[in-house]
Each structure stands twice: as structure tokens, then as C-alpha cells.
Enzyme design. Structure first.
Site, PDB file in Angstrom:
ATOM      1  N   PRO A  48       0.817  -1.227   0.000  1.00  0.00           N
ATOM      2  CA  PRO A  48       0.000   0.000   0.000  1.00  0.00           C
ATOM      3  C   PRO A  48       0.849   1.274   0.000  1.00  0.00           C
ATOM      4  O   PRO A  48       0.503   2.262  -0.666  1.00  0.00           O
ATOM      5  CB  PRO A  48      -0.818  -0.123   1.284  1.00  0.00           C
ATOM      6  CG  PRO A  48      -0.915  -1.598   1.521  1.00  0.00           C
ATOM      7  CD  PRO A  48       0.409  -2.140   1.084  1.00  0.00           C
ATOM      8  N   TYR A  49       1.958   1.249   0.735  1.00  0.00           N
ATOM      9  CA  TYR A  49       2.877   2.394   0.770  1.00  0.00           C
ATOM     10  C   TYR A  49       3.491   2.619  -0.610  1.00  0.00           C
ATOM     11  O   TYR A  49       3.568   3.756  -1.093  1.00  0.00           O
ATOM     12  CB  TYR A  49       3.954   2.117   1.814  1.00  0.00           C
ATOM     13  CG  TYR A  49       5.095   3.092   1.853  1.00  0.00           C
ATOM     14  CD1 TYR A  49       4.951   4.342   2.442  1.00  0.00           C
ATOM     15  CD2 TYR A  49       6.342   2.755   1.321  1.00  0.00           C
ATOM     16  CE1 TYR A  49       6.006   5.239   2.494  1.00  0.00           C
ATOM     17  CE2 TYR A  49       7.402   3.637   1.373  1.00  0.00           C
ATOM     18  CZ  TYR A  49       7.232   4.882   1.956  1.00  0.00           C
ATOM     19  OH  TYR A  49       8.287   5.762   2.001  1.00  0.00           O
ATOM     20  N   MET A  50       3.917   1.552  -1.257  1.00  0.00           N
ATOM     21  CA  MET A  50       4.538   1.680  -2.571  1.00  0.00           C
ATOM     22  C   MET A  50       3.528   2.151  -3.616  1.00  0.00           C
ATOM     23  O   MET A  50       3.871   2.953  -4.498  1.00  0.00           O
ATOM     24  CB  MET A  50       5.160   0.348  -2.990  1.00  0.00           C
ATOM     25  CG  MET A  50       6.269  -0.139  -2.068  1.00  0.00           C
ATOM     26  SD  MET A  50       7.657   1.016  -1.923  1.00  0.00           S
ATOM     27  CE  MET A  50       8.313   0.984  -3.591  1.00  0.00           C
ATOM     28  N   LYS A  74       3.130   5.879  -3.119  1.00  0.00           N
ATOM     29  CA  LYS A  74       4.278   6.603  -3.667  1.00  0.00           C
ATOM     30  C   LYS A  74       4.249   6.609  -5.194  1.00  0.00           C
ATOM     31  O   LYS A  74       4.527   7.624  -5.833  1.00  0.00           O
ATOM     32  CB  LYS A  74       5.582   5.969  -3.166  1.00  0.00           C
ATOM     33  CG  LYS A  74       5.842   6.159  -1.687  1.00  0.00           C
ATOM     34  CD  LYS A  74       6.004   7.626  -1.327  1.00  0.00           C
ATOM     35  CE  LYS A  74       6.465   7.827   0.100  1.00  0.00           C
ATOM     36  NZ  LYS A  74       6.526   9.263   0.463  1.00  0.00           N
TER      37      LYS A  74
END
Length: 217
Positions: free
Chosen positions: A131-133, A136
Site C-alpha cells: 500500500p505504501y509503494m 508513492k
């Protein structure tokens, strides 16, 4: 150059504020969301402005205007202790709202902290921080599509170690690590280095001096 640091209370942000405060080339305003954070910064001689990335674009635009900034470094993040919902709100929507605020306020220069290989979906297809990637990846795409003169810095694994002042930068790098202080130094160095304008690159520790490395982009 007058620089607004968004995410000034974060781990990279604190390095940015200190280095910019010590700089003879730049001045800094720190954007934070808590009054006690602003008071602490002002007590140490740093201009601070209160704003929250969950605020409206109008509110963020007003904060940018009031800061008097000529450029923005966005180093904010939801942090490792929050869930995917906060990642979406801060790392993606907060970043995009900041870009929109910059455009509305007439700011041209925008430097964004991303993550190594965020542009390469295959590299994080099975990642535990997917989810973070994803956040970004799409924040980066929105910045590239904007009218802003951008630089996107994609650091590797972040270390709480002293800077070594030696880095490797390229469009694609093998995964590696880099001290947060070196990331901050690279972000500041990109502000006026034309070789980094409208460029995105991975960043890890390496063998080249920062100024030399980014001139080769």
C-alpha cells in the site's frame, strides 16, 4: 531560496530543517500540524507554520502563501505504525494536495521524497508494504503530470546513522540503504541543481560525492 519543508517533524524533515537553518544559500519555514511542535521550532530560531495534510487544498494553499516560500520539499509520511488508510490519506492525497497548493500559490520548484523502485510495479508486487509503494507510485505520477518543476528522490532503506556524504543515484538501482541525513542533503542539493530538474531517481549510499552524483543525472 526560501524553502517550505512539509513534514518538518519527521525523521528526514528534522534533518532538512537543521541543514537549511545552517545553510548560507537557503532559508527555511517548517510546516507542522501541532502547536507545540511550532513553538519548539520557533524557540530554536526556525520559522514555523501550522497546517495539516488532511486540511483542504484551500487551507494548504493559504499556508504556502503565508510561508513566503519559493520552493517546497515534501518529506511527510504517515509512518510505519499506521494502516493503509492513513498511508492513502497522507502519502498519496496529502502529497497531491500539496502539489495543487503549490500550483495555486505560484510555487514552481517541488522536491518529493518517494521510495526506491516506486516507479517499477514488478519490484513491489509481493511486498509487505505494497500500500505504501502504491501511494508513492501514484503520488510520483501526479507530480510528473503537474506543471511544477519537480525532482523525485527515491531513497532505499532509511538508516538512522550519521551521513557519509557518498551516494549512488540513477534511474534504476538495486535495493540498498542510505542514512536519512544523506537523503536530506541530497534533497537540498537538488533545489538549485538543474541536472535534477524534472527528473526522478533512486538513491542509496555509494562512492560519489553528493554534488558530483546529481550533476550526472
Amino acid at each position: 531560496m526560501k524553502v517550505l519543508v512539509i513534514g518538518a517533524n519527521g525523521q528526514i524533515g528534522k534533518h532538512l530543517v537543521r541543514l537549511l537553518q545552517e545553510s548560507e544559500e537557503h532559508t527555511v519555514t517548517a510546516m507542522v500540524r501541532k502547536e507545540e511542535q511550532a513553538k519548539d521550532l520557533e524557540a530554536s530560531g526556525v520559522d514555523a507554520i501550522l497546517a495539516d495534510l488532511e486540511d483542504s487544498v484551500d487551507a494548504l494553499t493559504q499556508a504556502v502563501i503565508e510561508s513566503g516560500a519559493e520552493s517546497i520539499i515534501f518529506s511527510a509520511g504517515s509512518g510505519g505504525s499506521t494502516g493503509p488508510d492513513k498511508t492513502l490519506v497522507i502519502d498519496l492525497d496529502g502529497a497531491v494536495k500539496s502539489m495543487e497548493a503549490a500550483e495555486r500559490a505560484g510555487i514552481d520548484r517541488f522536491v518529493l521524497v518517494s521510495a526506491i523502485q516506486a516507479h517499477n510495479r514488478e519490484s513491489w508486487a509481493d511486498s509487505p508494504i505494497k500500500p505504501y509503494m502504491v501511494a508513492k507510485h501514484y503520488a510520483d505520477k501526479e507530480l510528473v503530470a503537474s506543471s511544477l518543476n519537480y525532482t523525485i528522490v527515491r531513497p532505499g532503506n532509511l538508516l538512522n546513522e550519521p551521513a557519509i556524504d557518498k551516494v549512488s543515484v540513477a534511474e534504476n538501482l538495486e535495493r540498498g540503504a542510505v542514512p536519512r541525513e544523506d537523503v536530506a542533503k541530497v534533497l537540498i542539493a537538488t533545489l538549485t541543481e538543474e541536472a535534477t530538474y524534472r527528473k526522478s531517481f533512486d538513491l542509496v549510499s555509494g562512492e560519489s560525492a553528493i554534488a558530483d552524483a546529481i550533476k550526472q543525472l
